[in-house]
Motif scaffolding. Structure first.
Motif, PDB file in Angstrom:
ATOM      1  N   THR A 243       0.824  -1.212   0.000  1.00 39.74           N
ATOM      2  CA  THR A 243       0.000   0.000   0.000  1.00 39.74           C
ATOM      3  C   THR A 243       0.855   1.258   0.000  1.00 39.74           C
ATOM      4  OG1 THR A 243      -1.725  -1.192   1.191  1.00 39.74           O
ATOM      5  CG2 THR A 243      -1.856   1.198   1.213  1.00 39.74           C
ATOM      6  N   ALA A 244       1.968   1.239   0.713  1.00 35.83           N
ATOM      7  CA  ALA A 244       2.858   2.403   0.723  1.00 35.83           C
ATOM      8  C   ALA A 244       3.464   2.626  -0.666  1.00 35.83           C
ATOM      9  CB  ALA A 244       3.963   2.204   1.755  1.00 35.83           C
ATOM     10  N   ILE A 245       3.829   1.537  -1.332  1.00 40.30           N
ATOM     11  CA  ILE A 245       4.368   1.645  -2.694  1.00 40.30           C
ATOM     12  C   ILE A 245       3.292   2.162  -3.641  1.00 40.30           C
ATOM     13  CG2 ILE A 245       5.371   0.344  -4.612  1.00 40.30           C
ATOM     14  CD1 ILE A 245       6.507  -1.593  -2.494  1.00 40.30           C
ATOM     15  N   ALA A 246       2.049   1.657  -3.472  1.00 33.33           N
ATOM     16  CA  ALA A 246       0.944   2.107  -4.318  1.00 33.33           C
ATOM     17  C   ALA A 246       0.662   3.591  -4.118  1.00 33.33           C
ATOM     18  CB  ALA A 246      -0.306   1.283  -4.012  1.00 33.33           C
ATOM     19  N   ALA A 247       0.824   4.082  -2.892  1.00 32.65           N
ATOM     20  CA  ALA A 247       0.604   5.503  -2.619  1.00 32.65           C
ATOM     21  C   ALA A 247       1.613   6.362  -3.380  1.00 32.65           C
ATOM     22  CB  ALA A 247       0.704   5.762  -1.117  1.00 32.65           C
ATOM     23  N   ILE A 248       2.848   5.907  -3.430  1.00 33.88           N
ATOM     24  CA  ILE A 248       3.877   6.639  -4.181  1.00 33.88           C
ATOM     25  C   ILE A 248       3.532   6.653  -5.667  1.00 33.88           C
ATOM     26  CG2 ILE A 248       6.317   6.660  -4.809  1.00 33.88           C
ATOM     27  CD1 ILE A 248       6.886   5.339  -2.086  1.00 33.88           C
ATOM     28  N   VAL A 249       3.091   5.499  -6.190  1.00 35.45           N
ATOM     29  CA  VAL A 249       2.704   5.415  -7.603  1.00 35.45           C
ATOM     30  C   VAL A 249       1.525   6.346  -7.887  1.00 35.45           C
ATOM     31  CG1 VAL A 249       1.773   3.893  -9.391  1.00 35.45           C
ATOM     32  CG2 VAL A 249       3.573   3.060  -7.860  1.00 35.45           C
ATOM     33  N   GLY A 250       0.512   6.321  -7.005  1.00 35.52           N
ATOM     34  CA  GLY A 250      -0.648   7.182  -7.190  1.00 35.52           C
ATOM     35  C   GLY A 250      -0.287   8.659  -7.156  1.00 35.52           C
ATOM     36  N   PHE A 251       0.621   9.024  -6.266  1.00 33.86           N
ATOM     37  CA  PHE A 251       1.057  10.426  -6.170  1.00 33.86           C
ATOM     38  C   PHE A 251       1.766  10.858  -7.450  1.00 33.86           C
ATOM     39  CE2 PHE A 251       4.210  13.640  -5.011  1.00 33.86           C
ATOM     40  CZ  PHE A 251       3.399  14.591  -4.417  1.00 33.86           C
ATOM     41  N   ILE A 252       2.603   9.978  -7.997  1.00 38.65           N
ATOM     42  CA  ILE A 252       3.313  10.305  -9.241  1.00 38.65           C
ATOM     43  C   ILE A 252       2.326  10.474 -10.390  1.00 38.65           C
ATOM     44  CG2 ILE A 252       4.935   9.405 -10.965  1.00 38.65           C
ATOM     45  CD1 ILE A 252       6.420   8.035  -8.649  1.00 38.65           C
ATOM     46  N   ILE A 253       1.343   9.562 -10.476  1.00 36.83           N
ATOM     47  CA  ILE A 253       0.342   9.656 -11.545  1.00 36.83           C
ATOM     48  C   ILE A 253      -0.458  10.948 -11.422  1.00 36.83           C
ATOM     49  CG2 ILE A 253      -1.779   8.627 -12.458  1.00 36.83           C
ATOM     50  CD1 ILE A 253      -0.646   5.894 -11.673  1.00 36.83           C
ATOM     51  N   GLY A 254      -0.850  11.295 -10.193  1.00 31.61           N
ATOM     52  CA  GLY A 254      -1.683  12.473  -9.991  1.00 31.61           C
ATOM     53  C   GLY A 254      -0.968  13.776 -10.272  1.00 31.61           C
ATOM     54  N   THR A 255       0.305  13.868  -9.902  1.00 28.10           N
ATOM     55  CA  THR A 255       1.034  15.139 -10.031  1.00 28.10           C
ATOM     56  C   THR A 255       1.766  15.288 -11.363  1.00 28.10           C
ATOM     57  OG1 THR A 255       2.902  14.121  -8.842  1.00 28.10           O
ATOM     58  CG2 THR A 255       1.330  15.406  -7.547  1.00 28.10           C
ATOM     59  N   ALA A 256       2.037  14.188 -12.042  1.00 28.59           N
ATOM     60  CA  ALA A 256       2.701  14.263 -13.351  1.00 28.59           C
ATOM     61  C   ALA A 256       1.626  14.412 -14.432  1.00 28.59           C
ATOM     62  CB  ALA A 256       3.545  13.021 -13.594  1.00 28.59           C
ATOM     63  N   SER A 257       1.490  15.596 -14.985  1.00 35.86           N
ATOM     64  CA  SER A 257       0.385  15.906 -15.896  1.00 35.86           C
ATOM     65  C   SER A 257       0.307  14.986 -17.115  1.00 35.86           C
ATOM     66  CB  SER A 257       0.499  17.368 -16.349  1.00 35.86           C
ATOM     67  OG  SER A 257      -0.574  17.716 -17.176  1.00 35.86           O
ATOM     68  N   PRO A 258       1.421  14.660 -17.801  1.00 33.63           N
ATOM     69  CA  PRO A 258       1.312  13.774 -18.974  1.00 33.63           C
ATOM     70  C   PRO A 258       0.764  12.385 -18.623  1.00 33.63           C
ATOM     71  CG  PRO A 258       3.428  14.913 -18.957  1.00 33.63           C
ATOM     72  CD  PRO A 258       2.791  15.172 -17.629  1.00 33.63           C
ATOM     73  N   ILE A 259       1.224  11.829 -17.493  1.00 29.11           N
ATOM     74  CA  ILE A 259       0.744  10.501 -17.089  1.00 29.11           C
ATOM     75  C   ILE A 259      -0.709  10.592 -16.658  1.00 29.11           C
ATOM     76  CG2 ILE A 259       1.144   8.543 -15.536  1.00 29.11           C
ATOM     77  CD1 ILE A 259       4.017   9.462 -15.241  1.00 29.11           C
ATOM     78  N   ARG A 260      -1.053  11.653 -15.953  1.00 25.39           N
ATOM     79  CA  ARG A 260      -2.423  11.831 -15.497  1.00 25.39           C
ATOM     80  C   ARG A 260      -3.395  11.883 -16.668  1.00 25.39           C
ATOM     81  NH1 ARG A 260      -4.905  13.748 -10.872  1.00 25.39           N
ATOM     82  NH2 ARG A 260      -6.967  14.651 -11.247  1.00 25.39           N
ATOM     83  N   LYS A 261      -3.029  12.583 -17.733  1.00 23.25           N
ATOM     84  CA  LYS A 261      -3.911  12.697 -18.898  1.00 23.25           C
ATOM     85  C   LYS A 261      -4.110  11.355 -19.596  1.00 23.25           C
ATOM     86  CE  LYS A 261      -2.825  17.557 -19.835  1.00 23.25           C
ATOM     87  NZ  LYS A 261      -2.161  18.500 -20.773  1.00 23.25           N
ATOM     88  N   LEU A 262      -3.171  10.453 -19.446  1.00 25.32           N
ATOM     89  CA  LEU A 262      -3.308   9.133 -20.052  1.00 25.32           C
ATOM     90  C   LEU A 262      -4.270   8.234 -19.282  1.00 25.32           C
ATOM     91  CD1 LEU A 262       0.369   8.190 -21.026  1.00 25.32           C
ATOM     92  CD2 LEU A 262      -1.542   8.572 -22.598  1.00 25.32           C
ATOM     93  N   LEU A 263      -4.329   8.410 -17.944  1.00 24.81           N
ATOM     94  CA  LEU A 263      -5.053   7.464 -17.092  1.00 24.81           C
ATOM     95  C   LEU A 263      -6.314   8.023 -16.444  1.00 24.81           C
ATOM     96  CD1 LEU A 263      -1.932   5.940 -15.296  1.00 24.81           C
ATOM     97  CD2 LEU A 263      -3.422   4.731 -16.892  1.00 24.81           C
ATOM     98  N   ILE A 264      -6.332   9.314 -16.127  1.00 19.68           N
ATOM     99  CA  ILE A 264      -7.416   9.890 -15.319  1.00 19.68           C
ATOM    100  C   ILE A 264      -8.315  10.773 -16.171  1.00 19.68           C
ATOM    101  CG2 ILE A 264      -7.951  11.155 -13.222  1.00 19.68           C
ATOM    102  CD1 ILE A 264      -6.284   8.632 -12.780  1.00 19.68           C
ATOM    103  N   GLY A 265      -9.626  10.589 -16.002  1.00 20.17           N
ATOM    104  CA  GLY A 265     -10.594  11.418 -16.714  1.00 20.17           C
ATOM    105  C   GLY A 265     -11.410  10.629 -17.719  1.00 20.17           C
ATOM    106  N   ASN A 266     -12.560  11.205 -18.091  1.00 20.48           N
ATOM    107  CA  ASN A 266     -13.468  10.515 -19.015  1.00 20.48           C
ATOM    108  C   ASN A 266     -12.913  10.372 -20.418  1.00 20.48           C
ATOM    109  OD1 ASN A 266     -15.403  10.271 -16.978  1.00 20.48           O
ATOM    110  ND2 ASN A 266     -16.293  12.284 -17.451  1.00 20.48           N
ATOM    111  N   LYS A 267     -11.952  11.203 -20.783  1.00 19.67           N
ATOM    112  CA  LYS A 267     -11.395  11.155 -22.130  1.00 19.67           C
ATOM    113  C   LYS A 267      -9.990  10.553 -22.170  1.00 19.67           C
ATOM    114  CE  LYS A 267     -14.064  15.164 -23.696  1.00 19.67           C
ATOM    115  NZ  LYS A 267     -14.005  16.535 -24.309  1.00 19.67           N
ATOM    116  N   ALA A 268      -9.518  10.056 -21.040  1.00 19.00           N
ATOM    117  CA  ALA A 268      -8.172   9.483 -20.987  1.00 19.00           C
ATOM    118  C   ALA A 268      -8.127   8.173 -21.785  1.00 19.00           C
ATOM    119  CB  ALA A 268      -7.755   9.225 -19.545  1.00 19.00           C
ATOM    120  N   PRO A 269      -7.117   7.975 -22.633  1.00 15.97           N
ATOM    121  CA  PRO A 269      -7.060   6.770 -23.449  1.00 15.97           C
ATOM    122  C   PRO A 269      -6.943   5.476 -22.639  1.00 15.97           C
ATOM    123  CG  PRO A 269      -5.237   8.280 -23.969  1.00 15.97           C
ATOM    124  CD  PRO A 269      -6.046   8.911 -22.912  1.00 15.97           C
TER     125      PRO A 269
END
Length: 403
Positions: A243-269
Motif C-alpha cells: 500500500t505504501a508503494i501504491a501511494a507513491i505510484v498514485g502520487f506520481i500519476i496524480g502530479t505528473a500531468s502527462p501521465i495523469r492525462k493518459l489514465l485519469i478522466g473521461n477522455k483518458a485513453p
C-alpha cells in the motif's frame, strides 16, 4: 433538529462499521464457517496485496494534482502531527499499563493511526448537505468535500503503511526475515573494540597515544559500522508494504500531468486501468471490516488485552487527541499556514484527530498472525464510543469554526 441531524450524520458511518463487523462475526461462527481461520487469512492477504493498494493508488491519482497539493500542503503535516502526538501518548500509556511486548505495537498503532479514510469520505460530504451547515453553499461545499476526504485517505495510508506498519512489525515480529530476534548492536567502546577487524582478528584495546589519551574509533567509523550491520538485517522489500508503494505510484500519476492525462478522466485513453483499479479498491474497506468481525469472535472467547489498555486507548483517541487537534489547527491559523476563510478544510483537519483507530491496524495484525483477537476487541469498544464522541466533537468543531 440541527443537533439530531448532525448526530445522524456522524453516527451513520460508525454504525455501518459496527454492523459489518457483526456480519463478519456471524459468518465466522462454527455453524457457518464461511470466514474461519484459513479463509480469513486468504482474504486478508488479498486485502493486503491487492485491494488496499488499489484503493490508495486510485484515490491519490484521481484527487491529487500538483496544484491541489500546493494548496493543501498543510494536510500531510497535520496528519503527521496527529501520528506523532498519538505515538507520544501511546508511549505514555505503555509506560503506565505495561502491556505484553506483542501488544505494545498494537497500542501504538491504535493510538497513532486514525480512520482518516472511509469515515471522512462518508461524513464530510454528508455534513455539507445539511441545511444548517456552517460551510456555506451545499453545492460548493460538496465539490470540495470529496477531494479533501480523498487526500486525507491517501496521505493517511502512506503514514499507516510506512510508519505504523514498520513499528508494529518490529514489536510483533522481531527478526521477521529469519525468524530470530535481531542481534544487539554493539554500544560500548569495549564491545566495539572486540569487533572483527578487516583481517579477521579481534581488535585489541588500543594503546595510549603520544598525548596520553586512549585512542578510540572515530565517530564516523562507528556510524558506518552500525549502518552496515543494520542494512544487512533489513530487507527493504519486506519493510515497505504494497500500500505504501501504491501511494507513491498514485502520487506520481496524480502530479505528473502527462501521465495523469493518459489514465485519469473521461477522455483518458487508458482510463479503463484506473476504473478497474477503483472497482478493486472499493472492496478494501468492507473486506477489512469483515476480517475484523471474524477476529472479534476469537477475541470474545478470550484475549490478553486488559480493560486498562482499552480505556487508555479510548481516552487517547476520544479525549486527548481531539483537544490537541483543536490546538494544532488554531496554531496553523494564527501562523497563516491555513486559509482562514476555508472552514470546511479546517473542519477536516480537526476531524483527523477525533476519528477512531484505522481499520488497517487489524489488517496488519492478521498479516503478522499475532494480536488479531486483541485488536478486534479494541476496535469494537473504540468504535462503540466513537459513535457518540465523534458526534460531540463534530458539533464542537463547528461551533469553534463559526465562533
Amino acid at each position: 433538529m440541527w443537533f439530531l441531524n448532525l448526530f445522524i450524520v456522524a453516527v451513520m458511518p460508525v454504525l455501518k462499521v459496527i454492523l459489518l463487523t457483526g456480519v463478519g462475526l456471524f459468518i465466522a461462527l462454527d455453524r457457518i464457517k464461511l470466514l474461519g481461520p484459513e479463509p480469513n487469512r486468504y482474504l486478508n492477504n488479498l486485502v493486503f496485496y491487492v485491494l488496499c493498494p488499489s484503493l490508495v493508488a486510485t484515490s491519490l491519482a484521481e484527487t491529487v494534482t500538483f496544484q491541489s497539493f500546493v494548496t493543501l500542503w498543510f494536510m500531510p503535516l497535520n496528519l503527521l502531527l496527529a501520528f506523532f502526538f498519538g505515538s507520544i501518548l501511546a508511549w505514555l500509556l505503555i509506560k503506565i499499563t505495561k502491556p505484553p511486548k506483542h501488544l505494545q505495537g498494537i497500542v501504538i498503532g491504535c493510538c497513532s493511526a486514525g480512520n482518516v479514510g472511509n469515515l471522512p469520505l462518508i461524513m464530510v460530504p454528508a455534513v455539507c448537505e445539511e441545511s444548517n451547515s456552517p460551510f456555506g453553499d451545499p453545492s460548493v461545499c460538496s465539490m470540495h468535500a470529496r477531494p479533501y476526504a480523498s487526500l486525507s485517505l491517501a496521505v493517511g495510508a502512506i503514514y499507516i503503511w510506512s510508519y505504523v506498519y514498520g513499528v508494529m512489525r518490529l514489536y510483533i515480529k522481531p527478526g521477521i526475515e529469519n525468524g530470530s530476534t535481531p542481534e544487539t548492536l554493539p554500544t560500548s567502546s569495549t564491545q566495539l573494540a572486540a569487533l572483527p577487524s578487516s583481517n579477521g582478528h579481534s581488535n585489541p584495546m588500543h594503546p595510549t597515544g603520544f598525548d596520553g589519551t586512549i585512542a578510540k574509533m572515530s565517530a564516523s567509523k562507528k556510524i558506518m559500522r552500525r549502518i552496515k550491520i543494520i542494512s544487512e538485517k533489513v530487507d527493504l522489500k519486506k519493510v515497505f508494504a504494497p500500500t505504501a508503494i501504491a501511494a507513491i505510484v498514485g502520487f506520481i500519476i496524480g502530479t505528473a500531468s502527462p501521465i495523469r492525462k493518459l489514465l485519469i478522466g473521461n477522455k483518458a485513453p487508458l482510463r479503463v486501468l484506473d476504473s478497474s483499479a477503483y472497482i478493486l479498491g472499493e472492496a478494501a474497506i468492507p473486506c477489512m471490516t469483515l476480517i475484523m468481525g471474524a477476529n472479534l469472535l476469537r477475541g470474545l472467547k478470550g484475549s490478553d488485552v486488559s480493560r486498562t489498555v482499552i480505556l487508555g486507548i479510548i481516552g487517547v483517541r476520544n479525549i486527548f487527541l481531539p483537544l490537541i487537534g483543536i490546538g494544532v489547527v488554531k496554531a496553523a491559523l494564527y501562523l497563516g499556514l491555513v486559509a482562514s476563510d476555508d472552514k470546511l478544510y479546517q473542519f477536516v483537519l480537526m476531524l483527523q484527530f477525533a476519528v477512531p483507530p484505522g481499520m488497517a491496524v487489524g489488517t496488519m495484525t492478521q498479516f503478522f498472525q499475532l494480536g488479531q483477537c486483541e485488536t478486534a476487541v479494541i476496535m469494537l469498544w473504540t468504535y462503540v464510543v466513537a459513535a457518540f464522541s465523534l458526534t460531540l466533537w463534530s458539533i464542537l468543531f463547528m461551533w469553534i469554526l463559526t465562533w
